[in-house]
Design an enzyme around this catalytic site. Structure first.
Site, mmCIF file in Angstrom:
data_model
loop_
_atom_site.group_PDB
_atom_site.id
_atom_site.type_symbol
_atom_site.label_atom_id
_atom_site.label_comp_id
_atom_site.label_asym_id
_atom_site.label_seq_id
_atom_site.Cartn_x
_atom_site.Cartn_y
_atom_site.Cartn_z
ATOM 1 N N LYS A 1 19.206 51.268 34.388
ATOM 2 C CA LYS A 1 20.160 50.589 35.325
ATOM 3 C C LYS A 1 21.387 50.433 34.384
ATOM 4 O O LYS A 1 22.575 50.580 35.071
ATOM 5 C CB LYS A 1 19.670 49.035 35.481
ATOM 6 C CG LYS A 1 18.340 49.084 36.530
ATOM 7 C CD LYS A 1 18.071 47.806 36.787
ATOM 8 C CE LYS A 1 16.646 47.777 37.139
ATOM 9 N NZ LYS A 1 15.938 46.580 37.723
ATOM 10 N N THR B 1 21.169 40.489 43.414
ATOM 11 C CA THR B 1 20.262 41.800 43.511
ATOM 12 C C THR B 1 20.187 42.242 45.170
ATOM 13 O O THR B 1 20.321 43.464 45.326
ATOM 14 C CB THR B 1 18.611 41.286 42.958
ATOM 15 O OG1 THR B 1 19.041 40.875 41.676
ATOM 16 C CG2 THR B 1 17.874 42.431 43.173
ATOM 17 N N ASN C 1 13.444 35.637 45.002
ATOM 18 C CA ASN C 1 15.041 35.765 45.003
ATOM 19 C C ASN C 1 15.591 37.078 45.840
ATOM 20 O O ASN C 1 16.399 37.021 46.647
ATOM 21 C CB ASN C 1 15.482 36.049 43.502
ATOM 22 C CG ASN C 1 16.693 36.284 43.522
ATOM 23 O OD1 ASN C 1 17.352 37.359 43.130
ATOM 24 N ND2 ASN C 1 17.724 35.073 43.049
ATOM 25 N N LYS D 1 13.429 43.410 28.043
ATOM 26 C CA LYS D 1 13.027 42.712 29.132
ATOM 27 C C LYS D 1 11.878 41.905 28.408
ATOM 28 O O LYS D 1 11.521 42.182 27.388
ATOM 29 C CB LYS D 1 12.156 43.490 29.831
ATOM 30 C CG LYS D 1 12.022 43.172 31.263
ATOM 31 C CD LYS D 1 12.794 43.201 32.211
ATOM 32 C CE LYS D 1 12.412 42.467 33.792
ATOM 33 N NZ LYS D 1 13.004 42.885 34.876
ATOM 34 N N SER E 1 25.183 39.827 36.503
ATOM 35 C CA SER E 1 24.803 38.983 35.267
ATOM 36 C C SER E 1 25.807 39.676 34.039
ATOM 37 O O SER E 1 26.247 38.847 33.320
ATOM 38 C CB SER E 1 23.484 39.620 34.580
ATOM 39 O OG SER E 1 22.432 38.867 35.057
ATOM 40 N N LYS F 1 19.812 43.722 27.437
ATOM 41 C CA LYS F 1 19.776 43.071 28.236
ATOM 42 C C LYS F 1 18.703 43.305 29.407
ATOM 43 O O LYS F 1 18.311 44.373 29.843
ATOM 44 C CB LYS F 1 21.220 43.244 29.018
ATOM 45 C CG LYS F 1 21.407 42.372 30.295
ATOM 46 C CD LYS F 1 22.659 41.404 30.229
ATOM 47 C CE LYS F 1 22.857 40.332 30.998
ATOM 48 N NZ LYS F 1 21.495 39.321 31.136
HETATM 49 N N1 LIG Z 1 15.603 38.473 40.261
HETATM 50 C C1 LIG Z 1 16.637 39.524 40.030
HETATM 51 O O1 LIG Z 1 17.666 39.270 39.382
HETATM 52 C C2 LIG Z 1 15.998 40.768 39.963
HETATM 53 C C3 LIG Z 1 14.619 41.169 40.443
HETATM 54 N N2 LIG Z 1 14.218 42.367 40.481
HETATM 55 C C4 LIG Z 1 12.941 42.751 40.835
HETATM 56 O O2 LIG Z 1 12.576 42.524 42.347
HETATM 57 C C5 LIG Z 1 11.182 42.110 42.262
HETATM 58 C C6 LIG Z 1 11.079 40.749 42.860
HETATM 59 O O3 LIG Z 1 11.661 40.071 41.942
HETATM 60 P P1 LIG Z 1 12.283 38.512 42.518
HETATM 61 O O4 LIG Z 1 12.586 38.406 43.893
HETATM 62 O O5 LIG Z 1 13.285 38.038 41.393
HETATM 63 O O6 LIG Z 1 11.011 37.526 42.211
HETATM 64 P P2 LIG Z 1 10.518 35.969 42.635
HETATM 65 O O7 LIG Z 1 9.638 35.355 41.771
HETATM 66 O O8 LIG Z 1 11.733 35.358 43.080
HETATM 67 O O9 LIG Z 1 9.778 36.357 43.777
HETATM 68 C C7 LIG Z 1 8.664 37.279 43.936
HETATM 69 C C8 LIG Z 1 8.278 37.487 45.321
HETATM 70 O O10 LIG Z 1 6.996 38.159 45.281
HETATM 71 C C9 LIG Z 1 5.822 37.616 45.856
HETATM 72 N N3 LIG Z 1 4.703 38.411 45.157
HETATM 73 C C10 LIG Z 1 4.564 37.895 43.976
HETATM 74 N N4 LIG Z 1 3.081 38.770 43.518
HETATM 75 C C11 LIG Z 1 3.017 39.488 44.746
HETATM 76 C C12 LIG Z 1 2.018 40.587 45.065
HETATM 77 N N5 LIG Z 1 1.032 40.612 44.001
HETATM 78 N N6 LIG Z 1 1.892 41.045 46.177
HETATM 79 C C13 LIG Z 1 2.949 40.991 47.077
HETATM 80 N N7 LIG Z 1 4.014 39.990 46.833
HETATM 81 C C14 LIG Z 1 3.769 39.133 45.501
HETATM 82 C C15 LIG Z 1 5.973 36.332 45.714
HETATM 83 O O11 LIG Z 1 5.063 35.573 46.470
HETATM 84 C C16 LIG Z 1 7.638 36.087 46.026
HETATM 85 O O12 LIG Z 1 7.725 36.139 47.435
HETATM 86 C C17 LIG Z 1 10.594 42.165 40.872
HETATM 87 O O13 LIG Z 1 10.188 43.581 41.045
HETATM 88 C C18 LIG Z 1 11.655 42.132 40.176
HETATM 89 O O14 LIG Z 1 11.720 42.620 38.816
HETATM 90 C C19 LIG Z 1 14.988 43.505 40.200
HETATM 91 C C20 LIG Z 1 16.291 43.280 39.815
HETATM 92 C C21 LIG Z 1 16.738 41.776 39.621
HETATM 93 O O1 LIG Z 2 20.340 40.039 35.412
HETATM 94 C C1 LIG Z 2 19.923 40.623 34.383
HETATM 95 O O2 LIG Z 2 20.487 40.994 33.114
HETATM 96 C C2 LIG Z 2 18.467 41.566 34.384
HETATM 97 C C3 LIG Z 2 17.787 41.585 35.795
HETATM 98 C C4 LIG Z 2 16.742 42.262 35.649
HETATM 99 O O3 LIG Z 2 15.702 41.840 34.706
HETATM 100 C C5 LIG Z 2 16.345 43.582 36.375
HETATM 101 O O4 LIG Z 2 17.174 44.203 37.009
HETATM 102 O O5 LIG Z 2 15.052 44.003 36.460
#
Ligand SMILES: NC(=O)C1=CN([C@@H]2O[C@H](COP(=O)(O)OP(=O)(O)OC[C@H]3O[C@@H](n4cnc5c(N)ncnc54)[C@H](O)[C@@H]3O)[C@@H](O)[C@H]2O)C=CC1
Ligand SMILES: O=C(O)CCC(=O)C(=O)O
Length: 426
Positions: A106, A202, A233, A118, A360, A82
């Site tokens: 995790k 998250t 997010n 992934k 999830s 997952k």
């Molecule tokens: N969405 C989820 O449920 C989860 C997300 N994560 C991790 O959290 C982090 C953020 O993910 P999300 O918020 O989901 O993504 P998202 O796509 O919703 O937001 C990403 C954010 O990071 C910024 N960003 C992108 N490239 C960048 C860079 N080079 N330097 C600075 N900022 C940058 C974007 O402008 C945006 O504000 C990632 O590392 C992701 O793997 C971890 C667990 C779960």
């Molecule tokens: O919600 C999930 O199954 C995975 C979330 C995820 O990709 C992460 O924790 O980095």
């Protein structure tokens, strides 16, 4: 001689930024501390399966563009794999492999019946139309359809993917499967079998870790100064939760820059103005760089964007007392060591960001049972899961006198090592 030295230092720097090899090093240390033989490391150092796919998409201008995508399945000894799917121009095969190992860890930390998986596609969704994105999402599912599925490998959102993309993917898989298959993917819209609380899960998990970490360091979250890197997010919901809890969010950023105000930012206004990719700073003239933002004055720093943001170059300049990793892989191993030596409490990604996969899992369970829980029920279950995981890892770190990252890897790796052993794989 000078050129040779410069080449050596570039090589060393590249090695430090290679998230796969640094993850492998910590997995190896964790297994050694737990007393497992080397063959367990040999099994777990790479995913069991790695699929590379090429996805043709007819673009709006009539041309056809071929995108490269990946799906890594790290270890399925415990259960189906997952993990999310990332759409980003910097996606690499090694990054996806590392991300799948982190997912396994995790799942072990929050005790889910999963291994880690992934996916990623090299693309820039910010420059694609809605129709092109739909075509790419459906093409990816067709390409990986043989190795994914509700009992094999269950995808979810990650960087630059969202509930709409999950909906297209679920629809495409359901057509291939000739069956409505909501349990194929999580992070769906509620009307398609999504779970209450997944969108903010998250960030909720990170908030719980911040509360626990602040308690350990006698810091009041109310009134604490916080910087959050990334306003997508994870980062945007987190900023809102902390702001509502009375923390002063003094800094935020996106891919284009950062905003900093020692008096606190107007989070509700910024949330209102951000776009669906978490971009907001383009609207302002007084921005600073992401690099500068990380080094500004604050009590709590939350990297919530991409990998390798805190390195040995800037770790000495971090002012925060607590760093909580909402992003996957934001701190290098060298920086982890520096922060720990400086007495900064570092809550690692595999623990801090595990709230997303936890909810999830709740979504998948609800899809399988066809009976849905309320937001309050989800929140309570998430709270119990995250506080238990935090305290287990914090206590392991204290007892063994190790940093929380190594402690988290030790807790996370044990279940899959045991399951692999019982299955007779090692
Ligand atoms: N969405 C989820 O449920 C989860 C997300 N994560 C991790 O959290 C982090 C953020 O993910 P999300 O918020 O989901 O993504 P998202 O796509 O919703 O937001 C990403 C954010 O990071 C910024 N960003 C992108 N490239 C960048 C860079 N080079 N330097 C600075 N900022 C940058 C974007 O402008 C945006 O504000 C990632 O590392 C992701 O793997 C971890 C667990 C779960
Ligand atoms: O919600 C999930 O199954 C995975 C979330 C995820 O990709 C992460 O924790 O980095």
């Amino acid at each position: 001689m000078v050129a040779e030295k410069a080449a050596d230092s570039t090589k060393e720097n590249n090695k430090q930024l290679d998230v796969l090899s640094s993850t492998q090093t910590v997995v190896k240390n964790a297994l050694e501390k737990l007393g497992y033989p080397d063959e367990v490391y040999e099994l777990l150092k790479e995913p069991l399966r790695m699929m590379t796919v090429r996805i043709p998409v007819r673009m709006d201008d009539g041309s056809t563009k071929i995108f490269t995508g990946y799906r890594a399945q790290h270890n399925d000894a415990v259960g189906p794999t997952k993990g999310g799917i990332r759409f980003h121009p910097n996606v690499t095969e090694r990054e996806v492999k590392a991300l799948s190992i982190w997912m396994s860890l995790k799942a072990g930390i929050v005790d889910l019946p999963y291994g880690g998986g992934k996916g990623g596609i090299i693309c820039d969704p910010r420059e694609m139309s809605f129709r092109e994105l739909e075509s790419l999402s459906r093409g990816y599912v067709r390409a990986v359809s043989q190795i994914v599925g509700p009992t094999k490998d269950i995808p979810a959102p990650d960087v630059f993917t969202n509930s709409q993309i999950m909906a297209w993917m679920m629809d495409e898989y359901s057509r291939i499967d000739e069956f409505n298959s909501p349990g194929f993917i999580t992070g769906k819209p509620i009307v398609l079998g999504g779970s209450h609380g997944r969108e903010s899960a998250t960030a909720k998990g990170v908030t719980i870790c911040i509360d626990e970490a602040a308690r350990k360091r006698n810091i009041e979250v109310k009134g604490a100064k916080v910087i959050v890197q990334g306003f997508g997010n994870a980062g945007s919901f987190l900023s809102k939760f902390l702001h509502d809890a009375g923390a002063i969010v003094v800094g935020i950023s996106d891919a284009y820059g950062g905003l900093y105000d020692p008096e606190g930012l107007d989070i509700d206004y910024l949330l209102d103005r951000r776009d669906s990719f978490g971009t907001v700073t383009k609207l302002f003239n007084n921005t600073i760089s992401n690099k500068e933002l990380l080094e500004r004055e604050c009590d709590i720093l939350v990297p919530a964007a991409v990998e390798n943001q805190i390195t040995e170059e800037n770790a000495h300049n971090i002012k925060a007392k607590i760093v909580v990793e909402a992003a996957n892989g934001p701190t290098t191993m060298e920086a982890t060591k520096i922060l720990t030596e400086r007495g900064i409490l570092l809550v690692p990604d595999v623990l801090a960001s595990a709230g997303g996969v936890t909810v999830s899992y709740f979504e998948w369970v609800q899809n399988n049972q066809g009976f849905y829980w309320t937001e309050e029920e989800i929140e309570e279950k998430l709270y119990q899961t995250m506080t238990k995981a935090f305290n287990t890892i914090y206590n392991t770190a204290e007892t063994r006198r190790i940093d929380m990252r190594l402690a988290a890897y030790m807790v996370g790796v044990r279940k899959m090592a045991e399951a692999s052993r019982f299955r007779g794989w090692v």
